[in-house]
Design a protein around this motif. Sequence first.
Motif, PDB file in Angstrom:
ATOM      1  N   SER A 153       0.823  -1.211   0.000  1.00  0.00           N
ATOM      2  CA  SER A 153       0.000   0.000   0.000  1.00  0.00           C
ATOM      3  C   SER A 153       0.853   1.255   0.000  1.00  0.00           C
ATOM      4  O   SER A 153       0.541   2.230  -0.700  1.00  0.00           O
ATOM      5  CB  SER A 153      -0.902   0.023   1.242  1.00  0.00           C
TER       6      SER A 153
ATOM      7  N   GLN B 146      -8.821   1.194  -5.604  1.00  0.00           N
ATOM      8  CA  GLN B 146      -7.808   1.380  -4.550  1.00  0.00           C
ATOM      9  C   GLN B 146      -8.422   1.630  -3.161  1.00  0.00           C
ATOM     10  O   GLN B 146      -7.924   1.085  -2.172  1.00  0.00           O
ATOM     11  CB  GLN B 146      -6.852   2.497  -4.944  1.00  0.00           C
TER      12      GLN B 146
ATOM     13  N   GLY C 206      -9.049  -1.567  -1.386  1.00  0.00           N
ATOM     14  CA  GLY C 206      -7.835  -2.128  -0.767  1.00  0.00           C
ATOM     15  C   GLY C 206      -7.516  -1.415   0.542  1.00  0.00           C
ATOM     16  O   GLY C 206      -7.098  -2.052   1.515  1.00  0.00           O
ATOM     17  N   ALA C 207      -7.729  -0.077   0.566  1.00  0.00           N
ATOM     18  CA  ALA C 207      -7.443   0.686   1.795  1.00  0.00           C
ATOM     19  C   ALA C 207      -8.379   0.241   2.931  1.00  0.00           C
ATOM     20  O   ALA C 207      -7.946   0.103   4.083  1.00  0.00           O
ATOM     21  CB  ALA C 207      -7.609   2.179   1.529  1.00  0.00           C
TER      22      ALA C 207
ATOM     23  N   LEU D  58      -7.178  -3.010   4.192  1.00  0.00           N
ATOM     24  CA  LEU D  58      -5.951  -2.832   4.983  1.00  0.00           C
ATOM     25  C   LEU D  58      -6.285  -2.363   6.401  1.00  0.00           C
ATOM     26  O   LEU D  58      -5.641  -2.792   7.363  1.00  0.00           O
ATOM     27  CB  LEU D  58      -5.027  -1.817   4.291  1.00  0.00           C
TER      28      LEU D  58
ATOM     29  N   HIS E 231     -11.008  -5.573  -4.961  1.00  0.00           N
ATOM     30  CA  HIS E 231      -9.835  -4.721  -5.228  1.00  0.00           C
ATOM     31  C   HIS E 231      -8.960  -5.338  -6.324  1.00  0.00           C
ATOM     32  O   HIS E 231      -8.617  -4.684  -7.305  1.00  0.00           O
ATOM     33  CB  HIS E 231      -9.044  -4.568  -3.918  1.00  0.00           C
TER      34      HIS E 231
END
Lengths: 346, 88
Positions: free
Chosen positions: A99, A134, A137-138, A141, A181
């Motif tokens: 990331s 994206q 994905g954040a 995370l 993602h």
Amino acid sequence: MSQGYRAVGWNPQKKTYDRVLGLGLLLYLGLFVGVGFALHPTATAETLLLRGLGTSAFLLLHGILCIGPLARLDRRFLPLLYNRRHLGVSMFLLALVHSVFALIQFHALGDQNPLVSLFVGNTRFDSLAHFPFQPLGAAALAILFLMAATSHDFWLANLSAPVWKALHMLVYLAYALLVMHVGLGILQAETSPLWAGLVLAGLALVLGLHLVAGWRERGLDRELAPGDAGLVDVCAIDEIPEGRARVATISGERVAVFREGLTVTAVSSLCQHQNGPLGEGRILDGLITCPWHGYQYDPCSGRSPAPFTERVPTFRVVLRSGRVLVDPTPSPAGTEQVPACAEQPQ
Amino acid sequence: MYASLVNLGLAGLGIYAVLGLAFAVAFAVRGAQAIDPAAEQGTWGFRVLIVPGAAALWPLLLLRWVRGDGEPPEERGAHRDGARGGGA
């Protein structure tokens, strides 16, 4: 077990586990970058490393999610489950570095705060082909961070096992976000169907293993009702293998009924550590031993041997005409019970 | 509108994280043993490891620390609750 906390309770098995994991990851990253350069000589090292880190984290997550059902289907996979938390933390670290690289490569060169750019740089929410993958994905995370940050036994004790377990079940939400993602990212960057096919194959593997393991255990959570004298007829004593347990759902949760020689005892099947399945464990050195991390309990009292302090609820057991009958009222965790004793065969 | 919301959300998250980090350092040094006696003999490695979690969950931990909870919470579950509610 529950004594003064240390960073990691190292033992030879954990060291071997982590060495294999570390070497495997280094080998994967080296191969990914090496083969990537051979196939795409114009690719930059940053891009290959970015993708190598991302794919290694995604693959590791598949492994983590498959270990649980695999261990339920075949006991030979249990050693993989033993140190699954280190796999999880390693996977989070790989995803974190991926990331940071992505943030630098795609968002740090403009005049906007990179984190703001990550969320507002692309707002094509109405287009599948250009969907902003994206932020997905954040979000994943953030969940993985919460899980890695609370992976130590201190958090297990201070959140309590059911809350800790519920928090860590968020891994399935993180996985769903990561499938989107990766899937949407591939859709936007690749023309070959191979990569999309691999993502779908991974999803099918994870779903398939969970469904098969769930199917195998489908009868276990059916609540057994008490019969005469308010006792629950669990099984015949001969149906319990020596040193192992028969599991039945009584009073809303699974109870593990253990047999050791001629004596039969019953405890709540949830280990106080991570709520592991005590009923899938066995009696070693006279103690019920959890198959996940080796936590031990006395079969009569449900107490861990001193100096440890874990305790599980216990149940009164009666033997009648070779049948194992369990009193459905749980006794407080750590309550000593007189074991039911079968007659010596003549 | 969307950009303003993102800016606001990230600013809020930043404030939460800074407060959490400051709290987490104090918690790792003094607070952990105040809510869990097993942390009294905890190593420095353990204290470093709990900093990220303490920074993330600081409102909950602050509440327990201030309230003077000397022990971790009791585990709940059908059997444990059943035993409390009239077991042997």
